[in-house]
Design a protein around this motif. Structure first.
Motif, short mmCIF file in Angstrom:
data_model
loop_
_atom_site.label_atom_id
_atom_site.label_comp_id
_atom_site.label_asym_id
_atom_site.label_seq_id
_atom_site.Cartn_x
_atom_site.Cartn_y
_atom_site.Cartn_z
N ALA A 200 0.84 -1.21 0.00
CA ALA A 200 0.00 0.00 0.00
C ALA A 200 0.88 1.25 0.00
O ALA A 200 0.59 2.23 -0.69
N ARG A 201 1.95 1.17 0.76
CA ARG A 201 2.83 2.34 0.87
C ARG A 201 3.49 2.67 -0.48
O ARG A 201 3.62 3.82 -0.85
N LEU A 202 3.89 1.62 -1.21
CA LEU A 202 4.56 1.85 -2.50
C LEU A 202 3.56 1.92 -3.65
O LEU A 202 3.95 2.18 -4.78
N ARG A 203 2.30 1.61 -3.35
CA ARG A 203 1.25 1.57 -4.37
C ARG A 203 1.61 0.61 -5.51
O ARG A 203 1.58 0.95 -6.69
N VAL A 204 2.02 -0.60 -5.08
CA VAL A 204 2.34 -1.64 -6.07
C VAL A 204 1.52 -2.89 -5.74
O VAL A 204 1.01 -3.03 -4.62
N GLY A 205 1.43 -3.79 -6.71
CA GLY A 205 0.57 -4.96 -6.55
C GLY A 205 1.17 -6.03 -5.64
O GLY A 205 2.39 -6.19 -5.58
N LEU A 206 0.28 -6.73 -4.95
CA LEU A 206 0.70 -7.81 -4.04
C LEU A 206 -0.08 -9.08 -4.39
O LEU A 206 -1.30 -9.05 -4.44
N ALA A 207 0.63 -10.17 -4.62
CA ALA A 207 -0.02 -11.48 -4.79
C ALA A 207 0.32 -12.27 -3.54
O ALA A 207 1.50 -12.43 -3.21
N SER A 208 -0.70 -12.75 -2.84
CA SER A 208 -0.41 -13.38 -1.55
C SER A 208 -0.43 -14.90 -1.63
O SER A 208 -1.14 -15.49 -2.44
N ASP A 209 0.40 -15.52 -0.76
CA ASP A 209 0.40 -16.97 -0.56
C ASP A 209 0.70 -17.74 -1.84
O ASP A 209 0.04 -18.74 -2.14
N THR B 260 2.44 -20.17 -4.62
CA THR B 260 3.06 -21.49 -4.52
C THR B 260 3.85 -21.85 -5.78
O THR B 260 4.44 -22.92 -5.85
N GLU B 261 3.82 -20.99 -6.77
CA GLU B 261 4.54 -21.28 -8.01
C GLU B 261 4.75 -19.98 -8.78
O GLU B 261 3.88 -19.12 -8.76
N PHE B 262 5.90 -19.86 -9.43
CA PHE B 262 6.17 -18.68 -10.26
C PHE B 262 6.68 -19.14 -11.61
O PHE B 262 7.36 -20.16 -11.71
N ALA B 263 6.35 -18.37 -12.64
CA ALA B 263 6.86 -18.70 -13.98
C ALA B 263 6.87 -17.45 -14.83
O ALA B 263 6.09 -16.52 -14.59
N LEU C 166 6.39 -12.09 -15.35
CA LEU C 166 6.26 -13.06 -14.25
C LEU C 166 4.79 -13.26 -13.88
O LEU C 166 4.02 -12.29 -13.79
N THR C 167 4.41 -14.51 -13.68
CA THR C 167 3.08 -14.80 -13.15
C THR C 167 3.24 -15.70 -11.93
O THR C 167 4.27 -16.35 -11.77
N ARG D 131 -4.03 -18.04 -11.45
CA ARG D 131 -2.73 -17.56 -11.92
C ARG D 131 -2.85 -16.04 -12.05
O ARG D 131 -3.80 -15.55 -12.64
N VAL D 132 -1.94 -15.34 -11.41
CA VAL D 132 -2.06 -13.88 -11.39
C VAL D 132 -0.82 -13.23 -11.98
O VAL D 132 0.28 -13.79 -11.93
N ALA D 133 -1.03 -12.03 -12.54
CA ALA D 133 0.08 -11.23 -13.03
C ALA D 133 -0.04 -9.85 -12.39
O ALA D 133 -1.10 -9.50 -11.86
N TRP D 134 1.03 -9.10 -12.40
CA TRP D 134 1.02 -7.78 -11.78
C TRP D 134 0.86 -6.71 -12.87
O TRP D 134 1.19 -6.96 -14.04
#
Ligand SMILES: Cc1cc2nc3c(=O)[nH]c(=O)nc-3n(C[C@H](O)[C@H](O)[C@H](O)COP(=O)(O)OP(=O)(O)OC[C@H]3O[C@@H](n4cnc5c(N)ncnc54)[C@H](O)[C@@H]3O)c2cc1C
Length: 327
Positions: free
Chosen positions: A111-120, A122-125, A131-132, A145-148
């Motif tokens: 929130a402070r940096l006003r950037v996206g957060l994906a929580s918890d 378990t995998e990145f690619a 990056l997702t 599957r989330v992206a920023w």
């Protein structure tokens, strides 16, 4: 080339296991993207030899933020500590452990940096260079599957026990940069920690967990499970039914409203396998269920099932493990 940073989770100056798990994944992603740097942010005092240990397990550059403000955990001060380190490190992506502390801190930093957060996660690619992350949703019933968006750094909290730390490579070295931090006005500060159960590892770090449910019938019967824990070096868990009945402290609760665990072996003793319980333990590598009802839902996800009365099965198992482990 990706530049990643990991926020170390420290206890008494030593990095906890989740730090090494995140370093391993950051290292893998960095190498996959053509070899960017892996930064490590350490807030507060670092014990002797700790920087070397972090370098041996994947860190290229350690941003060590130290100052009076970081002498004990305070979310506002730690968020400021992360910010001053990020101003130096400028990574594309920051990993924070999805631990109690990380879950408190990550949204504040985001929130402070006003950037996206994906929580918890378990995998990145990387997909087409971006990056997702994969993360459980709807209490673990599905994965998303989330992206920023374009704002950087991307922030992700990483589920403990998901990634395997690298074998230490003692030839690896890291540059250590000291980053000063001034006083921070914090409205709340943690003044101390109390261990809830002897020398047992925290549930989120445990390799073996023995959990009891409503079938334990009272606090005294948890002694049966404590004995098994002692023999196996396991940590004691519980279902919400046992916690709500007041037989065991909430810090032991596994599930949607308790802790999410990921051990190598999970014993579910007298636990039916409600979806909210599964949300906290279904990704355990091996699940052993002990239940007298052969139709209990827990058997659907169990690797090994014992249909029987726990009051007969658990003492026999304890005795047998004790004998086998002595040999
Ligand atoms: C919003 C929400 C959040 C929730 N969060 C959580 C959570 O975080 N964690 C959680 O665990 N639950 C959670 N719950 C509760 C969940 O729905 C279940 O009620 C709970 O998990 C049941 O606990 P249990 O399996 O111990 O009890 P039960 O469902 O009553 O199961 C007891 C089991 O023990 C077996 N049994 C009985 N006697 C014996 C014996 N002598 N030997 C062997 N087996 C025996 C029975 O066959 C039965 O399968 C949540 C519910 C809601 C609505």
């Amino acid at each position: 080339m990706a530049t990643l940073a990991v926020l170390a989770e420290l206890k008494d100056g030593a990095a906890r296991k989740i730090t090494f798990e995140m370093l391993a994944e950051a290292r893998r992603l960095s190498d996959a993207s053509g070899g960017g740097t892996v930064g490590l942010i350490a807030l507060g005092a670092l014990g002797p030899g700790e920087s070397d240990r972090l370098a041996h397990q994947g860190a290229d550059h350690i941003y060590h933020v130290e100052g009076e403000a970081l002498s004990g955990y305070a979310a506002e001060a730690y968020a400021e500590g992360v910010k001053v380190a990020l101003d130096r490190a400028r990574p594309d992506t920051l990993f924070i452990g999805a631990t109690s502390q990380g879950k408190d801190l990550a949204p504040r930093v985001s929130a402070r940096l006003r950037v996206g957060l994906a929580s918890d996660c378990t995998e990145f690619a990387f997909h087409n260079g971006d990056l997702t992350a994969r993360r459980p949703i709807f209490a673990g019933k599905a994965f998303g599957r989330v992206a920023w968006n374009a704002a950087r750094p991307r922030i992700a909290t990483v589920r403990p026990n998901t990634f395997t730390p690298l074998e230490p490579d003692t030839s690896r070295k890291a540059k250590v940069e000291n980053v000063p931090i001034g006083p921070v006005k914090a409205r709340a500060r943690v003044v101390g920690f109390e261990r809830s159960e002897g020398e047992m590892l925290d549930l989120t770090e445990a390799n073996i967990i023995v959990s009891g449910g409503r079938a334990m019938q009272g606090p005294e019967n948890f002694e049966l499970l404590r004995r098994l824990c002692k023999v196996l070096g396991a940590t004691l868990g519980a279902s919400r039914a046992a916690v709500d009945a007041g037989w065991i402290d909430h810090s032991h609760q596994v599930g949607q409203t308790g802790k999410v665990v990921n051990p190598t072996v999970y014993f579910a003793v007298g636990i039916s396998g409600a979806i909210q319980h599964l949300a906290g333990m279904s990704s355990s590598r091996t699940i052993v269920a002990i239940n007298k009802d052969r139709d209990a839902p827990i058997f659907k996800i169990a690797s090994y099932g014992i249909v029987g009365d726990l009051y007969q099965v658990v003492p026999l198992l304890t005795e047998e493990f004790e004998r086998a482990l002595k040999e």
